[in-house]
Write an enzyme that holds these catalytic residues in place. Structure first.
Site, PDB file in Angstrom:
ATOM      1  N   TYR A  45     -16.223 -18.891  37.188  1.00  0.00           N
ATOM      2  CA  TYR A  45     -15.066 -19.834  37.390  1.00  0.00           C
ATOM      3  C   TYR A  45     -13.888 -19.295  36.396  1.00  0.00           C
ATOM      4  O   TYR A  45     -14.197 -19.445  35.059  1.00  0.00           O
ATOM      5  CB  TYR A  45     -15.434 -21.349  37.051  1.00  0.00           C
ATOM      6  N   PRO A 101     -13.409 -28.816  46.033  1.00  0.00           N
ATOM      7  CA  PRO A 101     -14.924 -27.917  45.835  1.00  0.00           C
ATOM      8  C   PRO A 101     -14.992 -27.383  44.250  1.00  0.00           C
ATOM      9  O   PRO A 101     -16.207 -26.930  44.429  1.00  0.00           O
ATOM     10  CB  PRO A 101     -14.458 -26.880  46.634  1.00  0.00           C
ATOM     11  N   TYR A 105     -23.327 -30.356  36.831  1.00  0.00           N
ATOM     12  CA  TYR A 105     -23.298 -29.294  37.906  1.00  0.00           C
ATOM     13  C   TYR A 105     -24.757 -29.262  38.579  1.00  0.00           C
ATOM     14  O   TYR A 105     -24.897 -28.952  39.769  1.00  0.00           O
ATOM     15  CB  TYR A 105     -23.295 -27.944  37.110  1.00  0.00           C
ATOM     16  N   HIS A 118     -29.658 -19.776  40.695  1.00  0.00           N
ATOM     17  CA  HIS A 118     -28.895 -19.517  39.599  1.00  0.00           C
ATOM     18  C   HIS A 118     -29.129 -20.522  38.611  1.00  0.00           C
ATOM     19  O   HIS A 118     -29.230 -21.630  38.819  1.00  0.00           O
ATOM     20  CB  HIS A 118     -27.293 -19.457  40.245  1.00  0.00           C
ATOM     21  N   LYS A 153     -19.845 -30.183  44.724  1.00  0.00           N
ATOM     22  CA  LYS A 153     -20.314 -31.452  44.872  1.00  0.00           C
ATOM     23  C   LYS A 153     -20.338 -32.211  46.341  1.00  0.00           C
ATOM     24  O   LYS A 153     -21.326 -32.920  46.592  1.00  0.00           O
ATOM     25  CB  LYS A 153     -19.702 -32.727  43.963  1.00  0.00           C
TER      26      LYS A 153
HETATM   27  P1  RFL Z   1     -19.366 -32.746  57.587  1.00  0.00           P
HETATM   28  O1  RFL Z   1     -20.081 -31.535  57.191  1.00  0.00           O
HETATM   29  O2  RFL Z   1     -17.903 -32.623  57.801  1.00  0.00           O
HETATM   30  O3  RFL Z   1     -20.120 -33.277  59.060  1.00  0.00           O
HETATM   31  C1  RFL Z   1     -19.519 -34.045  59.924  1.00  0.00           C
HETATM   32  C2  RFL Z   1     -19.926 -33.808  61.145  1.00  0.00           C
HETATM   33  O4  RFL Z   1     -19.403 -35.078  61.964  1.00  0.00           O
HETATM   34  C3  RFL Z   1     -18.782 -34.260  63.459  1.00  0.00           C
HETATM   35  N1  RFL Z   1     -17.890 -35.237  63.880  1.00  0.00           N
HETATM   36  C4  RFL Z   1     -17.956 -35.976  65.038  1.00  0.00           C
HETATM   37  N2  RFL Z   1     -19.117 -36.177  65.734  1.00  0.00           N
HETATM   38  C5  RFL Z   1     -18.658 -37.015  66.781  1.00  0.00           C
HETATM   39  N3  RFL Z   1     -17.685 -37.632  66.841  1.00  0.00           N
HETATM   40  C6  RFL Z   1     -16.830 -37.765  66.209  1.00  0.00           C
HETATM   41  N4  RFL Z   1     -15.424 -38.343  66.260  1.00  0.00           N
HETATM   42  C7  RFL Z   1     -16.703 -36.804  65.352  1.00  0.00           C
HETATM   43  N5  RFL Z   1     -16.192 -36.413  63.989  1.00  0.00           N
HETATM   44  C8  RFL Z   1     -16.713 -35.520  63.175  1.00  0.00           C
HETATM   45  C9  RFL Z   1     -18.265 -33.201  62.657  1.00  0.00           C
HETATM   46  O5  RFL Z   1     -18.086 -32.358  63.804  1.00  0.00           O
HETATM   47  C10 RFL Z   1     -19.262 -32.741  61.684  1.00  0.00           C
HETATM   48  O6  RFL Z   1     -20.363 -31.793  62.652  1.00  0.00           O
HETATM   49  O7  RFL Z   1     -19.792 -34.164  56.551  1.00  0.00           O
HETATM   50  P2  RFL Z   1     -20.915 -34.416  55.843  1.00  0.00           P
HETATM   51  O8  RFL Z   1     -22.245 -34.471  56.356  1.00  0.00           O
HETATM   52  O9  RFL Z   1     -20.434 -35.662  55.107  1.00  0.00           O
HETATM   53  O10 RFL Z   1     -21.142 -33.323  54.711  1.00  0.00           O
HETATM   54  C11 RFL Z   1     -20.079 -32.881  53.878  1.00  0.00           C
HETATM   55  C12 RFL Z   1     -19.828 -31.488  53.524  1.00  0.00           C
HETATM   56  O11 RFL Z   1     -19.727 -30.989  54.653  1.00  0.00           O
HETATM   57  C13 RFL Z   1     -18.794 -31.153  52.588  1.00  0.00           C
HETATM   58  O12 RFL Z   1     -18.613 -32.176  51.457  1.00  0.00           O
HETATM   59  C14 RFL Z   1     -19.201 -29.904  51.874  1.00  0.00           C
HETATM   60  O13 RFL Z   1     -18.851 -28.790  52.776  1.00  0.00           O
HETATM   61  C15 RFL Z   1     -17.983 -29.676  50.458  1.00  0.00           C
HETATM   62  N6  RFL Z   1     -18.109 -28.269  49.884  1.00  0.00           N
HETATM   63  C16 RFL Z   1     -19.321 -28.129  49.046  1.00  0.00           C
HETATM   64  N7  RFL Z   1     -19.969 -29.195  48.802  1.00  0.00           N
HETATM   65  C17 RFL Z   1     -21.169 -28.807  47.899  1.00  0.00           C
HETATM   66  O14 RFL Z   1     -21.858 -29.485  47.494  1.00  0.00           O
HETATM   67  N8  RFL Z   1     -21.382 -27.412  47.328  1.00  0.00           N
HETATM   68  C18 RFL Z   1     -20.501 -26.726  47.629  1.00  0.00           C
HETATM   69  O15 RFL Z   1     -20.635 -25.430  46.915  1.00  0.00           O
HETATM   70  C19 RFL Z   1     -19.183 -26.776  48.424  1.00  0.00           C
HETATM   71  N9  RFL Z   1     -18.347 -25.860  48.555  1.00  0.00           N
HETATM   72  C20 RFL Z   1     -17.172 -27.303  50.157  1.00  0.00           C
HETATM   73  C21 RFL Z   1     -17.359 -25.916  49.554  1.00  0.00           C
HETATM   74  C22 RFL Z   1     -16.086 -27.482  51.142  1.00  0.00           C
HETATM   75  C23 RFL Z   1     -15.223 -26.422  51.239  1.00  0.00           C
HETATM   76  N10 RFL Z   1     -14.319 -26.750  52.320  1.00  0.00           N
HETATM   77  C24 RFL Z   1     -14.238 -25.977  53.542  1.00  0.00           C
HETATM   78  C25 RFL Z   1     -13.366 -28.106  51.991  1.00  0.00           C
HETATM   79  C26 RFL Z   1     -16.465 -25.014  49.825  1.00  0.00           C
HETATM   80  C27 RFL Z   1     -15.311 -25.445  50.688  1.00  0.00           C
HETATM   81  C28 RFL Z   1     -14.672 -24.186  51.074  1.00  0.00           C
HETATM   82  C1  PHB Z   2     -19.173 -21.468  47.646  1.00  0.00           C
HETATM   83  O1  PHB Z   2     -19.849 -20.316  47.408  1.00  0.00           O
HETATM   84  O2  PHB Z   2     -18.763 -21.307  48.675  1.00  0.00           O
HETATM   85  C2  PHB Z   2     -18.749 -22.267  46.606  1.00  0.00           C
HETATM   86  C3  PHB Z   2     -19.416 -21.928  45.308  1.00  0.00           C
HETATM   87  C4  PHB Z   2     -18.977 -23.062  43.978  1.00  0.00           C
HETATM   88  C5  PHB Z   2     -17.925 -23.737  44.565  1.00  0.00           C
HETATM   89  C6  PHB Z   2     -17.480 -24.161  45.648  1.00  0.00           C
HETATM   90  C7  PHB Z   2     -17.579 -23.498  46.584  1.00  0.00           C
HETATM   91  O3  PHB Z   2     -17.679 -24.705  43.194  1.00  0.00           O
END
Ligand code: RFL
Ligand code: PHB
Length: 411
Positions: free
Chosen positions: A221, A313, A405, A91, A317
Site C-alpha cells: 500500500y 476497497p 485488517y 499472507h 473489507k
Molecule cells: P455482490 O457480490 O454484489 O452480490 C450481489 C448479487 O446479487 C445479484 N443481484 C440480483 N439478483 C437478482 N435480482 C436483482 N434485482 C439483483 N440485483 C443484484 C448480483 O448479480 C450479484 O450476484 O454483493 P455481496 O454478496 O454483498 O458481496 C459484497 C462484495 O462483492 C463486495 O463488498 C467486495 O467485492 C468488495 N471488495 C473487497 N472486499 C473484500 O472483503 N476484500 C477485498 O479485497 C475487496 N476488494 C472489493 C475489492 C470490491 C472491488 N470493486 C469492484 C468495488 C476490490 C474491488 C476492485
Molecule cells: C485485490 O487484490 O483486489 C485487493 C487487495 C487489497 C485491497 C483491495 C483489493 O485492499
C-alpha cells in the site's frame, strides 16, 4: 391502459401453477447470499436463491482478493474451503510504502497468530455455487424483474420472471436482501424507514490485471504525492494492481505504456525498486464511497452485505463484511427455527451494524491516510506521513492496523 382479460387470466394461471413456499428467500448469489444459503442448509433450513445473472457471468466478475481469518475459517467450516487452502496464498503482513521507504506490518505477532488469504472473489463464488449445487441447493440463475413485497407480514413474497417469461411467486418465512449495491430489496422498504449515511471520495481506483510474476511477496500500500498505489496479486502469473485516479477517468485515456510509467513513478523507492511489468488484459475504473443504511431490517426483510453497506476497497473489507452479516443472520434464523426465539433476529441489525461501523471507520481511515486529496496542502501531506510513521513504529499503532485488517471478532 388495462391489460386484455385473456392476458390477466394467463398471468393468474401462471402464478397459480408456479407458487412455491420456502423458509428463507434469498435475493442475490454473491458471497452474502450463497454463504447464508449454505450455512442454513447445513442446519436443515431450506432456502431459494434468486440471481439475475447467468452462472458463468456470476463466476467471472472480478472483485475482491483478500479474505480475513474469519472468512477463511467459515469457508472451511462449511466445507467450501478445499480449493482455497490449496490455491490461495496466506499472507502474514502488508507493506506500507511512503517517503520512498518500506515499513512492514506483521499480522500474527499482533493478533495471536491470525493472517489473511489472497484468493479471488470469483473463485470463492465458484466454490460456493459448487457446494450449494452438490447439496441440491436451489439457485435460480437469470431470474429477471425480481420484486419483494408483503414485507411487514408473516408471509413476505418474492416475484420474478424466468428466462421463458413465466412469472413465479415464492412465499417465504423471511427474505434476505443480498443483492449488492444495486439492490432492489433496499428501495422496497417504505420511504422514511431507513436512514442512509454516505461519504463520497473525490477519487477512484484504476485497476488492472496483468500477466507477470509477483513484484512483491506481500501487498504494498503506497502513499505518493502523485496518488495512492496498491500492488496486489492473484497467482504466480497474474497480478492485480491499482492506482488512484479521477473518479471520472476512462480506461481509454490510459495506454499500457502510460499505466506502467505511472506505476513506476508512484512506486519509486530510494533503492530504485520497480514493479515487474507484463501484458495488461483488464482495465477498470472503480468509484469510491462509504455507505451505511440503518436499520438492516424491515419487517421480515433482512439486508446483508453490500445491499446495506459499501466501503472503499482500501481496507479489503466488503466481501468480509458480507460474510459476517451472513453468519450473524444465519445464527439468528437457526435460533428461530430451533426454539422459536426471535431475540437474535430482533438484534440482527444492531449486532451487524456494530461491526459494519468499525469496518467503515477502518476503510475510511486507510483511505484517508494513504490517498492524495485534491487541493490538500503540504501540511496535510506532513500529517499523513507522521501518521504512517506512527503506525509503523508504534507497537500499538501497528497492532491497531493488524487487528482490523485480519478482521475484528463478530461480537
Ligand atoms: P455482490 O457480490 O454484489 O452480490 C450481489 C448479487 O446479487 C445479484 N443481484 C440480483 N439478483 C437478482 N435480482 C436483482 N434485482 C439483483 N440485483 C443484484 C448480483 O448479480 C450479484 O450476484 O454483493 P455481496 O454478496 O454483498 O458481496 C459484497 C462484495 O462483492 C463486495 O463488498 C467486495 O467485492 C468488495 N471488495 C473487497 N472486499 C473484500 O472483503 N476484500 C477485498 O479485497 C475487496 N476488494 C472489493 C475489492 C470490491 C472491488 N470493486 C469492484 C468495488 C476490490 C474491488 C476492485
Ligand atoms: C485485490 O487484490 O483486489 C485487493 C487487495 C487489497 C485491497 C483491495 C483489493 O485492499
Amino acid at each position: 391502459m388495462a391489460p386484455p382479460m385473456r392476458s390477466l387470466l394467463g398471468l393468474a394461471n401462471a402464478l397459480e401453477e408456479t407458487v412455491v413456499r420456502t423458509q428463507v428467500g434469498i435475493v442475490g448469489a454473491g458471497p452474502a447470499g450463497l454463504l447464508l444459503s449454505h450455512i442454513l442448509h447445513l442446519r436443515g433450513i431450506e432456502s431459494v436463491v434468486l440471481e439475475r445473472h447467468a452462472r458463468d457471468d456470476v463466476e467471472a466478475i472480478i472483485k475482491a482478493g483478500v479474505l480475513e481469518q474469519g472468512t477463511i475459517d467459515l469457508m472451511n467450516e462449511i466445507g467450501a474451503g478445499g480449493r482455497m487452502m490449496k490455491e490461495g496464498f496466506r499472507h502474514e503482513g502488508i507493506v506500507l510504502r511512503f517517503d520512498g521507504r518500506d515499513e512492514r506490518i506483521d499480522f500474527p505477532s499482533h493478533t495471536s497468530g491470525k493472517s489473511v488469504m489472497i484468493y479471488a472473489q470469483h473463485d470463492v463464488i465458484k466454490d460456493l455455487i459448487k457446494v450449494r449445487l452438490e447439496s441440491d441447493g436451489d439457485i435460480r440463475f437469470e431470474s429477471k424483474d425480481v420484486s419483494v413485497y408483503d414485507l411487514d407480514t408473516t408471509e413476505p413474497k418474492i416475484r420474478y420472471r424466468d428466462l421463458q417469461g413465466d412469472i413465479h411467486e415464492i412465499t417465504c418465512d423471511f427474505i434476505a436482501g443480498c443483492d449488492g449495491t444495486q439492490s432492489v430489496c433496499r428501495p422496497s422498504v417504505p420511504a422514511g424507514v431507513l436512514k442512509v449515511y454516505e461519504r463520497l471520495y473525490p477519487f477512484g481506483w484504476f485497476g488492472i490485471l496483468c500477466q507477470a510474476p509477483p513484484s512483491s511477496s506481500e501487498l504494498i500500500y503506497s502513499m505518493h504525492e502523485r496518488g495512492f498505489v496498491l500492488v496486489s496479486t492473484r497467482s504466480p502469473d497474474i497480478q492485480r494492481m491499482y492506482f488512484q485516479c479521477s473518479p471520472t477517468d476512462k480506461t481509454d485515456n490510459w495506454s499500457d505504456d502510460r499505466i506502467w510509467a505511472e506505476f513506476r513513478a508512484r512506486l519509486e523507492t530510494k533503492d530504485g525498486w520497480a514493479p515487474k511489468e507484463g501484458r495488461i488484459f483488464s482495465k477498470t475504473v472503480i468509484g469510491m464511497r462509504s455507505l451505511v443504511v440503518e436499520p438492516m431490517r424491515y419487517g421480515r426483510l433482512f439486508l446483508a452485505g453490500d445491499s446495506a453497506h459499501v466501503v472503499p476497497p482500501t481496507g479489503a473489507k466488503g466481501l468480509n463484511l458480507a460474510a459476517t452479516d451472513a453468519q450473524i443472520l444465519a445464527r439468528a434464523l437457526i435460533e428461530y427455527y430451533k426454539s422459536n426465539r426471535t431475540d437474535l433476529l430482533d438484534r440482527y441489525s444492531d449486532t451487524a451494524l456494530r461491526r459494519v461501523w468499525k469496518a467503515t471507520r477502518f476503510s475510511w481511515w486507510m483511505t484517508s491516510m494513504l490517498h492524495t486529496f485534491p487541493g490538500a496542502d503540504e501540511f496535510q501531506h506532513r500529517l499523513q506521513l507522521a501518521e504512517l510513521d506512527y503506525v509503523t513504529r508504534s507497537k500499538a499503532g501497528a497492532a491497531a492496523l493488524a487487528e482490523n485488517y485480519v478482521g475484528l471478532p463478530i461480537d
